[in-house]
Enzyme design. Structure first.
Site, PDB file in Angstrom:
ATOM      1  N   HIS A 215      -7.116   3.850  -0.473  1.00 14.80           N
ATOM      2  CA  HIS A 215      -5.820   3.216  -0.732  1.00 14.80           C
ATOM      3  C   HIS A 215      -5.829   1.779  -0.220  1.00 14.80           C
ATOM      4  O   HIS A 215      -6.638   1.398   0.610  1.00 14.80           O
ATOM      5  CB  HIS A 215      -4.676   4.000  -0.071  1.00 14.80           C
ATOM      6  CG  HIS A 215      -4.893   4.303   1.379  1.00 14.80           C
ATOM      7  ND1 HIS A 215      -4.464   3.484   2.379  1.00 14.80           N
ATOM      8  CD2 HIS A 215      -5.523   5.329   1.995  1.00 14.80           C
ATOM      9  CE1 HIS A 215      -4.798   3.995   3.542  1.00 14.80           C
ATOM     10  NE2 HIS A 215      -5.451   5.109   3.344  1.00 14.80           N
TER      11      HIS A 215
ATOM     12  N   ASP B 262      -5.150   5.789  12.870  1.00 16.28           N
ATOM     13  CA  ASP B 262      -4.966   5.883  11.421  1.00 16.28           C
ATOM     14  C   ASP B 262      -5.324   7.268  10.926  1.00 16.28           C
ATOM     15  O   ASP B 262      -5.481   8.200  11.727  1.00 16.28           O
ATOM     16  CB  ASP B 262      -5.746   4.771  10.692  1.00 16.28           C
ATOM     17  CG  ASP B 262      -7.249   4.856  10.869  1.00 16.28           C
ATOM     18  OD1 ASP B 262      -7.720   5.812  11.519  1.00 16.28           O
ATOM     19  OD2 ASP B 262      -7.957   3.961  10.364  1.00 16.28           O
TER      20      ASP B 262
ATOM     21  N   GLY C  79      -2.871  10.470  11.950  1.00 20.46           N
ATOM     22  CA  GLY C  79      -2.583  10.163  10.551  1.00 20.46           C
ATOM     23  C   GLY C  79      -2.739  11.400   9.680  1.00 20.46           C
ATOM     24  O   GLY C  79      -1.929  11.653   8.776  1.00 20.46           O
TER      25      GLY C  79
ATOM     26  N   GLY D 136      -2.739   2.763  10.189  1.00 19.78           N
ATOM     27  CA  GLY D 136      -1.560   3.213   9.448  1.00 19.78           C
ATOM     28  C   GLY D 136      -0.495   3.863  10.317  1.00 19.78           C
ATOM     29  O   GLY D 136       0.702   3.709  10.060  1.00 19.78           O
TER      30      GLY D 136
ATOM     31  N   ALA E 282       8.997  -6.688   2.950  1.00 19.66           N
ATOM     32  CA  ALA E 282       9.501  -7.952   2.417  1.00 19.66           C
ATOM     33  C   ALA E 282      10.249  -8.638   3.546  1.00 19.66           C
ATOM     34  O   ALA E 282      11.081  -8.019   4.205  1.00 19.66           O
ATOM     35  CB  ALA E 282      10.432  -7.683   1.256  1.00 19.66           C
TER      36      ALA E 282
ATOM     37  N   ARG F 196      16.980   7.263   3.092  1.00 20.97           N
ATOM     38  CA  ARG F 196      16.121   6.180   3.603  1.00 20.97           C
ATOM     39  C   ARG F 196      16.962   4.977   3.993  1.00 20.97           C
ATOM     40  O   ARG F 196      17.753   4.477   3.204  1.00 20.97           O
ATOM     41  CB  ARG F 196      15.072   5.818   2.552  1.00 20.97           C
ATOM     42  CG  ARG F 196      14.089   6.950   2.351  1.00 20.97           C
ATOM     43  CD  ARG F 196      13.075   6.618   1.314  1.00 20.97           C
ATOM     44  NE  ARG F 196      12.238   5.502   1.711  1.00 20.97           N
ATOM     45  CZ  ARG F 196      11.448   4.864   0.872  1.00 20.97           C
ATOM     46  NH1 ARG F 196      11.405   5.217  -0.394  1.00 20.97           N
ATOM     47  NH2 ARG F 196      10.702   3.878   1.297  1.00 20.97           N
TER      48      ARG F 196
ATOM     49  N   ASN G 254      18.227  -6.472   4.029  1.00 23.53           N
ATOM     50  CA  ASN G 254      17.020  -6.944   3.345  1.00 23.53           C
ATOM     51  C   ASN G 254      16.135  -5.758   2.982  1.00 23.53           C
ATOM     52  O   ASN G 254      15.697  -5.016   3.851  1.00 23.53           O
ATOM     53  CB  ASN G 254      16.250  -7.891   4.280  1.00 23.53           C
ATOM     54  CG  ASN G 254      14.863  -8.243   3.758  1.00 23.53           C
ATOM     55  OD1 ASN G 254      14.542  -8.010   2.588  1.00 23.53           O
ATOM     56  ND2 ASN G 254      14.038  -8.801   4.620  1.00 23.53           N
TER      57      ASN G 254
HETATM   58 FE   LIG Z   1      -7.570   2.635   8.638  1.00 18.08          FE
END
Ligand SMILES: [Fe+2]
Length: 557
Positions: free
Chosen positions: A12, A153, A184, A300, A410, A440, A519
């Site tokens: 990914h 991660d 993870g 992650g 963003a 969310r 935002n």
């Molecule tokens: Fe990684």
């Protein structure tokens, strides 16, 4: 020295970035250009964009660095895990491991593709260990001379979590917790159980968690272990007669898109809680081992803003830096600096103060796109003041300015903006624009100067990667960006870093007394954040936004 870094693992978030003499020039994830969310393909568009921006050819590069070791390392790790029973030997796993090894070896980890696409180069091609790349990405951009560095991660080649000690531009390895003892992996398996996409939708579980209650026991799957954590990977992988060990203990998996009943909310609560405990334990261990109170994080799992906020509020760290592209897109940022460590060298240690390292479009390019669509646009004299008035009037705005952000958030250059004072605004933006799950939360951007007025444990938070409790007396002032548990995931905006965005929020504050705006990223559900003016216009007309402010122009419906 000009170095190019990329992330390419076929898993990914492929990406690329380019650095000249220690200065990061440009960074972009492949998904933003290819429009394939979490694009795992070779990042040829991202690399091309980096080379174009820096105006260099492949043969002018000094080094090209991948954020992964040579493919056989992954194979060795998998074989070891097969042999020790950590990773089940079944048809699907053996096929995946073999396919991955064959494909990545054939491409020499991506370097063969690089030379095929960009021509021969004398640049040094180097593999950088995955967690080392994450660790460099956290430490070298932190601005902290000494720091404990924690990487967490899903998996590297053999790593799941690791601790490093960064000092004076050097990075010492302290310890590695091998895959599959992985936070993870733990979070991803439960993300899947809860009906979401693993290694992608962990946000949704984190957002859902506060709606649940304590009581679900996950001790079979994760437990504290000698100041760290132990994930029971074989049990998480276990599946008998089509039923996973999780489902056997906690009931059938949730069907994607189905209603979420209380039992699933309670499981989300327990998963998040267990992750927070494990992360806090690992951080404490890192601080102890390095005898340091500064902390850098990447990987992650470090995108878990709720846990990051708790670490920050715990008082055990003096300074915390979480690299904003903490997931694998960000390993490019670390890999690209690896050559600086050669021959006893030091990392450049240039603090990352913003994430605006992506593509930019001039007013002329924007105008051309608007003309193509035959749109009537107004050229604005004062972009910030006009936008602020519209927000104060309850309008939902698309906001497209400057260079696109690197990383998942963003931060005021590719954003959808709204008034946070309206308690209905969360639902309005969700229903009309984002088409995403009701639970969310949306996040606030606020002037750095007022963060302490609105937040407890306020600190500089330019990357929306830490949550803070909103002060109780302010929760009703900014209800649409205050989550059900009273928290928010703020961006503190500094005037010298993004003057236009700061001005917009300031103008909104002058009109409303609240220098805070809602935002969210400029994209529709399931799509990558918009990159070009054309994508911005398309997204604008595919949603319920009231106006699009793009460069100096405004388009209204
Ligand atoms: Fe990684």
């Amino acid at each position: 020295m000009i170095t190019l870094g990329f992330n390419y693992s076929q898993m990914h978030d492929s990406s690329a970035c380019i650095v000249r003499d220690g200065e990061l020039l440009y960074a972009v994830a492949e998904e933003r250009i290819s429009r394939i969310k979490h694009d795992a393909g070779f990042p040829h568009n991202a690399i091309r964009a980096c080379l174009d921006f820096a105006k260099v050819r492949a043969d002018q590069l000094d080094a090209v660095c991948s954020g992964w070791p040579a493919p056989y390392h992954m194979l060795l790790s998998d074989l070891k895990c097969f042999a020790t029973g950590q990773f089940p030997i079944n048809y699907a796993n053996v096929l995946n491991v073999t396919r991955y090894f064959a494909s990545m070896t054939h491409q020499n980890g991506g370097f063969k593709r690089f030379t095929q696409l960009f021509g021969p180069t004398k640049a040094q091609m180097r593999f950088v260990d995955h967690h080392l790349a994450h660790a460099i990405s956290a430490y070298s951009y932190s601005g902290l001379a000494k720091a404990a560095v924690v990487v967490m991660d899903g998996r590297g080649a053999w790593e799941a979590s690791s601790i490093w000690y960064g000092h004076d531009g050097f990075l010492d390895h302290v310890l590695t917790i091998p895959w599959p003892n992985s936070l993870g992996l733990f979070y991803a398996q439960f993300t899947q159980y809860l009906g979401f996409v693993p290694n992608s939708d962990e946000w949704k579980v984190m957002g859902l968690a506060p709606y649940g209650s304590p009581g679900v026991k996950l001790g079979d799957f994760i437990s504290p272990d000698h100041g760290s954590y132990k994930v029971n990977a074989p049990l998480l992988f276990e599946r008998k007669n089509g039923t996973s060990a999780i489902a056997k203990r906690l009931g059938p998996e949730r069907t994607p898109e189905s209603e979420i009943d209380d039992s699933f909310k309670n499981i989300a609560f327990a998963v998040q809680d267990a992750c927070e405990v494990a992360m806090l334990d690992l951080v404490k261990l890192a601080l102890e081992k390095t005898n340091c109170r500064n902390l850098c994080m990447a990987g992650g799992v470090a995108l878990n803003s709720k846990a990051n906020g708790k670490i920050q509020a715990s008082g055990i760290v003096d300074n915390i830096f979480v690299q904003p592209a903490a997931s694998d897109d960000g390993v490019a940022l670390g890999a690209v600096l690896a050559p600086y460590l050669d021959n006893g060298g030091r990392l450049p240690m240039k603090p990352l103060r913003h994430a605006y390292y992506g593509p930019e479009f001039s007013d002329a390019e924007i105008e051309k796109a608007l003309r193509t669509f035959k749109l009537r646009a107004t050229k604005l004299d004062n972009v910030a003041a006009t936008a602020a008035q519209m927000l104060a009037d309850g309008k939902i705005l698309g906001w497209f300015q400057g260079r696109m952000e690197f990383g998942p958030r963003a931060l005021g250059d590719r954003s959808i903006l709204a008034d946070p004072r309206d308690p209905e605004m969360n639902a309005k933006v969700n229903n009309a624009v984002k088409f995403r799950e009701w639970w969310r939360p949306f996040a606030p951007s606020m002037l750095r100067e007022v963060a302490g007025e609105y937040l407890e444990y306020a600190c500089d938070s330019p990357f929306m990667i830490l949550t803070n409790p909103v002060r109780p007396e302010k929760r009703s002032i900014i209800p649409s960006v205050t989550h059900v548990d009273g928290s928010a995931r703020p961006q503190t905006v500094e005037k010298d870093i993004n003057p236009l965005y700061w001005n917009l929020i300031n103008e909104f504050g002058k009109r409303t007394g609240v220098p805070v705006i809602m935002n969210t990223s400029f994209n529709l559900r399931g799509e990558a954040i918009v990159n070009t003016p054309t994508e911005a216009v398309r997204t604008f007309f595919s949603s319920g936004m009231d106006a699009l402010i793009i460069g100096s122009y405004m388009v209204e419906k």
